[in-house]
Design a protein around this motif. Structure first.
Motif, mmCIF file in Angstrom:
data_model
loop_
_atom_site.group_PDB
_atom_site.id
_atom_site.type_symbol
_atom_site.label_atom_id
_atom_site.label_comp_id
_atom_site.label_asym_id
_atom_site.label_seq_id
_atom_site.Cartn_x
_atom_site.Cartn_y
_atom_site.Cartn_z
ATOM 1 N N LEU A 14 0.825 -1.205 0.000
ATOM 2 C CA LEU A 14 0.000 0.000 0.000
ATOM 3 C C LEU A 14 0.862 1.259 0.000
ATOM 4 N N THR A 15 0.383 2.265 -0.710
ATOM 5 C CA THR A 15 1.064 3.556 -0.703
ATOM 6 C C THR A 15 0.745 4.274 0.608
ATOM 7 N N GLU A 16 1.453 5.346 0.863
ATOM 8 C CA GLU A 16 1.190 6.133 2.067
ATOM 9 C C GLU A 16 -0.247 6.657 2.062
ATOM 10 N N GLN A 17 -0.728 7.115 0.911
ATOM 11 C CA GLN A 17 -2.099 7.613 0.817
ATOM 12 C C GLN A 17 -3.099 6.502 1.135
ATOM 13 N N GLU A 18 -2.864 5.302 0.648
ATOM 14 C CA GLU A 18 -3.777 4.187 0.915
ATOM 15 C C GLU A 18 -3.761 3.817 2.396
ATOM 16 N N ARG A 19 -2.604 3.888 3.011
ATOM 17 C CA ARG A 19 -2.525 3.628 4.450
ATOM 18 C C ARG A 19 -3.291 4.688 5.238
ATOM 19 N N GLN A 20 -3.203 5.925 4.782
ATOM 20 C CA GLN A 20 -3.951 7.006 5.427
ATOM 21 C C GLN A 20 -5.453 6.822 5.237
ATOM 22 N N MET A 21 -5.852 6.307 4.069
ATOM 23 C CA MET A 21 -7.274 6.047 3.830
ATOM 24 C C MET A 21 -7.784 4.987 4.800
ATOM 25 N N ILE A 22 -7.006 3.947 5.024
ATOM 26 C CA ILE A 22 -7.410 2.891 5.955
ATOM 27 C C ILE A 22 -7.529 3.448 7.371
ATOM 28 N N THR A 23 -6.573 4.278 7.757
ATOM 29 C CA THR A 23 -6.631 4.917 9.072
ATOM 30 C C THR A 23 -7.871 5.799 9.181
ATOM 31 N N ALA A 24 -8.163 6.545 8.131
ATOM 32 C CA ALA A 24 -9.332 7.428 8.135
ATOM 33 C C ALA A 24 -10.634 6.645 8.211
ATOM 34 N N LEU A 25 -10.670 5.469 7.624
ATOM 35 C CA LEU A 25 -11.886 4.649 7.667
ATOM 36 C C LEU A 25 -12.297 4.339 9.095
ATOM 37 N N LYS A 27 -11.737 6.235 11.654
ATOM 38 C CA LYS A 27 -12.066 7.468 12.371
ATOM 39 C C LYS A 27 -13.376 8.096 11.909
ATOM 40 N N VAL A 28 -13.770 7.807 10.673
ATOM 41 C CA VAL A 28 -14.965 8.425 10.102
ATOM 42 C C VAL A 28 -16.176 7.569 10.453
ATOM 43 N N ASP A 29 -17.178 8.201 11.038
ATOM 44 C CA ASP A 29 -18.403 7.488 11.376
ATOM 45 C C ASP A 29 -19.311 7.481 10.149
ATOM 46 N N LEU A 30 -19.487 6.304 9.562
ATOM 47 C CA LEU A 30 -20.241 6.191 8.319
ATOM 48 C C LEU A 30 -21.395 5.223 8.449
ATOM 49 N N LEU A 44 -13.203 11.036 2.478
ATOM 50 C CA LEU A 44 -11.781 10.772 2.700
ATOM 51 C C LEU A 44 -10.876 11.729 1.934
ATOM 52 N N TYR A 45 -11.470 12.630 1.141
ATOM 53 C CA TYR A 45 -10.717 13.603 0.342
ATOM 54 C C TYR A 45 -9.769 12.925 -0.652
ATOM 55 N N VAL A 46 -10.277 11.880 -1.304
ATOM 56 C CA VAL A 46 -9.521 11.172 -2.334
ATOM 57 C C VAL A 46 -10.435 10.948 -3.532
ATOM 58 N N SER A 47 -9.864 10.449 -4.605
ATOM 59 C CA SER A 47 -10.680 10.139 -5.780
ATOM 60 C C SER A 47 -11.241 8.727 -5.662
ATOM 61 N N ILE A 70 -16.878 -4.968 6.091
ATOM 62 C CA ILE A 70 -16.955 -4.036 7.221
ATOM 63 C C ILE A 70 -18.231 -4.269 8.016
ATOM 64 N N GLU A 71 -19.355 -4.405 7.333
ATOM 65 C CA GLU A 71 -20.637 -4.594 8.005
ATOM 66 C C GLU A 71 -20.721 -5.936 8.731
ATOM 67 N N THR A 72 -20.252 -7.009 8.099
ATOM 68 C CA THR A 72 -20.400 -8.327 8.717
ATOM 69 C C THR A 72 -19.415 -8.573 9.838
ATOM 70 N N ASN A 73 -18.242 -7.989 9.729
ATOM 71 C CA ASN A 73 -17.228 -8.245 10.747
ATOM 72 C C ASN A 73 -17.156 -7.168 11.820
ATOM 73 N N ARG A 74 -17.597 -5.952 11.469
ATOM 74 C CA ARG A 74 -17.510 -4.834 12.423
ATOM 75 C C ARG A 74 -16.147 -4.794 13.098
ATOM 76 N N ILE A 75 -15.112 -4.788 12.250
ATOM 77 C CA ILE A 75 -13.757 -4.882 12.769
ATOM 78 C C ILE A 75 -13.205 -3.515 13.130
ATOM 79 N N GLU A 76 -12.201 -3.538 13.919
ATOM 80 C CA GLU A 76 -11.384 -2.356 14.158
ATOM 81 C C GLU A 76 -10.244 -2.430 13.156
ATOM 82 N N LEU A 77 -10.123 -1.446 12.297
ATOM 83 C CA LEU A 77 -9.057 -1.460 11.288
ATOM 84 C C LEU A 77 -7.722 -1.161 11.923
#
Length: 77
Positions: A14-25, A27-30, A44-47, A70-77
């Motif tokens: 993963l690139t740094e941006q992709e790692r940041q996207m995973i971290t943001a996932l 933190k963001v309540d969706l 996430l401010y990405v394309s 995400i829905e079935t596992n409700r995991i902590e990333l």
């Protein structure tokens, strides 16, 4: 295979941006049930292309598969 396992297996690819996207996932309540890839990209401010490149690296076939994991596992990333 659950999402956390996929992330751990492919973390080095993963690139740094992709790692940041995973971290943001985590933190963001969706509300995942009706969320589209475009809406997630905005939050996430990405394309959308960035999201799909990350999914490919995680060996996910679609955005729907990400939502399912995400829905079935409700995991902590």
């Amino acid at each position: 295979m659950d999402l956390l396992t996929r992330i751990n297996q492919h973390y080095q690819e993963l690139t740094e941006q992709e790692r940041q996207m995973i971290t943001a996932l985590q933190k963001v309540d969706l509300a995942w049930d009706g969320l589209t890839s475009s809406e997630l990209a905005k939050k996430l401010y990405v394309s959308r292309a960035s999201i799909f490149r990350m999914l490919k690296k995680l060996e996910l076939e679609s955005f729907a598969e990400l939502k399912y994991l995400i829905e079935t596992n409700r995991i902590e990333l």
